[in-house]
Design an enzyme around this catalytic site. Structure first.
Site, PDB file in Angstrom:
ATOM      1  N   ARG A  65     -25.126  15.294 -31.836  1.00 57.60           N
ATOM      2  CA  ARG A  65     -26.085  16.402 -31.933  1.00 57.60           C
ATOM      3  C   ARG A  65     -27.506  15.927 -31.640  1.00 57.60           C
ATOM      4  O   ARG A  65     -28.290  16.608 -30.973  1.00 57.60           O
ATOM      5  CB  ARG A  65     -26.001  17.014 -33.331  1.00 57.60           C
ATOM      6  CG  ARG A  65     -26.900  18.218 -33.540  1.00 57.60           C
ATOM      7  CD  ARG A  65     -26.587  18.903 -34.858  1.00 57.60           C
ATOM      8  NE  ARG A  65     -27.534  19.962 -35.123  1.00 57.60           N
ATOM      9  CZ  ARG A  65     -28.317  20.020 -36.201  1.00 57.60           C
ATOM     10  NH1 ARG A  65     -28.262  19.064 -37.110  1.00 57.60           N
ATOM     11  NH2 ARG A  65     -29.157  21.022 -36.379  1.00 57.60           N
ATOM     12  N   HIS A  69     -30.027  17.496 -28.813  1.00 56.75           N
ATOM     13  CA  HIS A  69     -31.342  18.037 -29.166  1.00 56.75           C
ATOM     14  C   HIS A  69     -32.475  17.279 -28.487  1.00 56.75           C
ATOM     15  O   HIS A  69     -33.532  17.847 -28.227  1.00 56.75           O
ATOM     16  CB  HIS A  69     -31.515  18.024 -30.686  1.00 56.75           C
ATOM     17  CG  HIS A  69     -30.789  19.136 -31.376  1.00 56.75           C
ATOM     18  ND1 HIS A  69     -31.277  19.772 -32.493  1.00 56.75           N
ATOM     19  CD2 HIS A  69     -29.613  19.726 -31.088  1.00 56.75           C
ATOM     20  CE1 HIS A  69     -30.423  20.706 -32.871  1.00 56.75           C
ATOM     21  NE2 HIS A  69     -29.397  20.691 -32.035  1.00 56.75           N
ATOM     22  N   GLY A  75     -36.043  16.557 -21.601  1.00 59.35           N
ATOM     23  CA  GLY A  75     -35.145  15.578 -21.019  1.00 59.35           C
ATOM     24  C   GLY A  75     -34.842  14.512 -22.055  1.00 59.35           C
ATOM     25  O   GLY A  75     -35.416  14.485 -23.150  1.00 59.35           O
ATOM     26  N   SER A  79     -37.766  11.656 -27.649  1.00 66.83           N
ATOM     27  CA  SER A  79     -38.844  12.323 -28.384  1.00 66.83           C
ATOM     28  C   SER A  79     -38.376  12.836 -29.741  1.00 66.83           C
ATOM     29  O   SER A  79     -39.189  13.016 -30.654  1.00 66.83           O
ATOM     30  CB  SER A  79     -39.434  13.471 -27.559  1.00 66.83           C
ATOM     31  OG  SER A  79     -38.434  14.387 -27.162  1.00 66.83           O
ATOM     32  N   ASN A  97     -34.133  21.031 -36.449  1.00 68.04           N
ATOM     33  CA  ASN A  97     -33.813  19.605 -36.572  1.00 68.04           C
ATOM     34  C   ASN A  97     -33.897  19.063 -37.997  1.00 68.04           C
ATOM     35  O   ASN A  97     -33.664  17.870 -38.218  1.00 68.04           O
ATOM     36  CB  ASN A  97     -34.749  18.777 -35.682  1.00 68.04           C
ATOM     37  CG  ASN A  97     -34.425  18.934 -34.207  1.00 68.04           C
ATOM     38  OD1 ASN A  97     -33.326  19.328 -33.839  1.00 68.04           O
ATOM     39  ND2 ASN A  97     -35.393  18.625 -33.354  1.00 68.04           N
ATOM     40  N   PRO A 164     -31.042  26.120 -27.798  1.00 70.42           N
ATOM     41  CA  PRO A 164     -30.154  27.280 -27.894  1.00 70.42           C
ATOM     42  C   PRO A 164     -29.744  27.532 -29.342  1.00 70.42           C
ATOM     43  O   PRO A 164     -29.439  26.595 -30.078  1.00 70.42           O
ATOM     44  CB  PRO A 164     -28.955  26.890 -27.019  1.00 70.42           C
ATOM     45  CG  PRO A 164     -29.025  25.406 -26.904  1.00 70.42           C
ATOM     46  CD  PRO A 164     -30.469  25.042 -26.968  1.00 70.42           C
ATOM     47  N   HIS A 194     -18.757  20.961 -30.667  1.00 68.29           N
ATOM     48  CA  HIS A 194     -18.552  21.548 -31.994  1.00 68.29           C
ATOM     49  C   HIS A 194     -17.224  21.121 -32.609  1.00 68.29           C
ATOM     50  O   HIS A 194     -16.875  21.566 -33.699  1.00 68.29           O
ATOM     51  CB  HIS A 194     -18.615  23.072 -31.914  1.00 68.29           C
ATOM     52  CG  HIS A 194     -19.990  23.592 -31.663  1.00 68.29           C
ATOM     53  ND1 HIS A 194     -20.253  24.887 -31.283  1.00 68.29           N
ATOM     54  CD2 HIS A 194     -21.203  22.982 -31.720  1.00 68.29           C
ATOM     55  CE1 HIS A 194     -21.553  25.065 -31.126  1.00 68.29           C
ATOM     56  NE2 HIS A 194     -22.148  23.904 -31.381  1.00 68.29           N
ATOM     57  N   THR A 195     -16.493  20.296 -31.911  1.00 69.76           N
ATOM     58  CA  THR A 195     -15.288  19.715 -32.507  1.00 69.76           C
ATOM     59  C   THR A 195     -15.647  18.754 -33.626  1.00 69.76           C
ATOM     60  O   THR A 195     -14.805  18.412 -34.454  1.00 69.76           O
ATOM     61  CB  THR A 195     -14.445  18.982 -31.440  1.00 69.76           C
ATOM     62  OG1 THR A 195     -13.238  18.504 -32.049  1.00 69.76           O
ATOM     63  CG2 THR A 195     -15.189  17.806 -30.844  1.00 69.76           C
ATOM     64  N   ASP A 247     -14.829  22.802 -36.928  1.00 67.92           N
ATOM     65  CA  ASP A 247     -13.446  23.143 -36.594  1.00 67.92           C
ATOM     66  C   ASP A 247     -12.527  22.520 -37.633  1.00 67.92           C
ATOM     67  O   ASP A 247     -12.992  21.939 -38.617  1.00 67.92           O
ATOM     68  CB  ASP A 247     -13.075  22.771 -35.151  1.00 67.92           C
ATOM     69  CG  ASP A 247     -12.731  21.299 -34.933  1.00 67.92           C
ATOM     70  OD1 ASP A 247     -12.748  20.518 -35.900  1.00 67.92           O
ATOM     71  OD2 ASP A 247     -12.442  20.930 -33.788  1.00 67.92           O
ATOM     72  N   THR A 249     -10.555  20.010 -37.492  1.00 70.20           N
ATOM     73  CA  THR A 249     -10.429  18.536 -37.454  1.00 70.20           C
ATOM     74  C   THR A 249     -11.827  17.957 -37.290  1.00 70.20           C
ATOM     75  O   THR A 249     -12.139  17.322 -36.295  1.00 70.20           O
ATOM     76  CB  THR A 249      -9.515  18.094 -36.300  1.00 70.20           C
ATOM     77  OG1 THR A 249     -10.035  18.616 -35.059  1.00 70.20           O
ATOM     78  CG2 THR A 249      -8.104  18.624 -36.482  1.00 70.20           C
ATOM     79  N   ASP A 254     -11.383  16.406 -30.454  1.00 71.64           N
ATOM     80  CA  ASP A 254     -10.212  16.955 -29.772  1.00 71.64           C
ATOM     81  C   ASP A 254     -10.550  18.355 -29.265  1.00 71.64           C
ATOM     82  O   ASP A 254     -11.723  18.750 -29.249  1.00 71.64           O
ATOM     83  CB  ASP A 254      -9.004  16.973 -30.710  1.00 71.64           C
ATOM     84  CG  ASP A 254      -9.277  17.722 -32.019  1.00 71.64           C
ATOM     85  OD1 ASP A 254     -10.186  18.590 -32.044  1.00 71.64           O
ATOM     86  OD2 ASP A 254      -8.583  17.447 -33.023  1.00 71.64           O
TER      87      ASP A 254
END
Length: 322
Positions: A65, A69, A75, A79, A97, A164, A194-195, A247, A249, A254
């Site tokens: 994550r 971010h 880019g 930062s 954050n 987003p 998001h797994t 999720d 797991t 996965d």
């Protein structure tokens, strides 16, 4: 990848985006960038990630994550690592954050690398390598990470509004990704991040309490799944750190995220949004059916996203401008 945790809802116009963000594609990346100057850089990063994960199983999700971010603001320039100084509130202290953690892993890797190769390896490269290692250590695919990013000197909390949001609909997600040169397939593949991980109630409570004028609960949610979320996150939830795993797991990389999404068990509005467009729905179905197809697409999109550059220096301390 991807709301990847708590983010505030904000739709940025292209004009505002252009004012706040610029990606300088000028930093040439290469697979053998440190072959002569710091040949053991990847070993040092991997060691730091493995050590931290052995003590805290949430570390891989945090590092993945963190990389996302970082790359989505100016880019991949490190930062997100800079601390707030004086009157400037840095990205890491921006609302989306606040729940980022595991910065110490990057600091530990940087310390080890500085002892071997002083002033050579950027913090931005360390974050990119750590994100790859986070995926691998969680059972996901591996890939060669292009290197040679430079660290940025600017970090402003206000810019995190451009990340987003978990409340985004499809068109908002598509605009956010396309502004960074990322395709619809990149959007779906990177959402697979998001797994791994956990989200606090604030990121999805909009779906289970006062959803709209007609429904209290988002009707696209699986009823039993919605009931469990309502129990965890009641309308006036006061339990600190209450939430749900992304999720079933949560510590394993996965394609369970996509399988659950097709069953009405996606956590965020932005997850459900992937089913509202024919192209993205087809990709969700494809990745739910084929782990191999997901792994291949994820690697391709991660390399593409992590190649967004914009820094100017190599920091000696990842927390402060050189």
């Amino acid at each position: 990848m991807l709301a990847m945790g708590e983010m505030v809802a904000f739709v940025a116009s292209l004009a505002i985006f252009s004012l706040l963000i610029s990606f300088d594609g000028g930093n040439a990346l290469s697979l053998d960038y440190y072959t002569e100057t710091c040949p053991k850089v990847e070993e040092a990063v991997t060691a730091a990630v493995k050590k931290a994960t052995a003590n805290d199983r949430t570390v891989p999700a945090a590092l993945l994550r963190m990389h996302f971010h970082d790359c989505f603001i100016r880019g991949c320039d490190g930062s997100v690592l800079l601390k707030s100084v004086g009157n400037n509130t840095a990205e890491k202290d921006g609302p989306p954050n606040i729940s980022l953690h595991a910065f110490y892993v990057i600091d530990n890797a940087k310390k080890a690398i500085e002892s071997m190769c002083p002033g050579v390896v950027s913090c931005a490269d360390i974050v990119a390598l750590a994100a790859r290692d986070a995926v691998v250590i969680s059972g996901g695919p591996t890939w060669e990470v292009p290197k040679g990013r430079l660290d940025g000197r600017v970090s402003k909390a206000i810019d995190t509004r451009l990340l987003p949001s978990p409340a985004f609909n499809f068109s908002q997600l598509q605009q956010s990704f396309s502004q960074r040169g990322l395709s619809t397939e990149d959007l779906v593949a990177l959402s697979g991040g998001h797994t791994l991980g956990f989200a606090h109630c604030s990121s999805f409570i909009n779906r289970v309490n006062n959803f709209d004028s007609t429904h209290n609960v988002d009707p696209t949610l699986n009823p039993s799944f919605a009931a469990s979320l309502r129990k965890t996150c009641p309308a006036h939830n006061k339990v600190k750190n209450a939430g749900a795993t992304l999720d079933s797991t949560t510590a394993t990389f996965d394609n369970a995220y996509y399988k659950l999404l097709t069953q009405g068990k996606g956590l965020f509005s932005s997850d459900q949004a992937l089913l509202t467009n024919p192209k993205t729905k087809n990709l969700v179905d494809k990745f739910a059916t084929s782990r191999e197809a997901f792994d291949e697409a994820f690697v391709k999109s991660m390399i593409k996203m992590s190649s967004l550059t914009g820094g100017q220096e190599v920091r000696l301390d990842c927390k402060v401008v050189r």
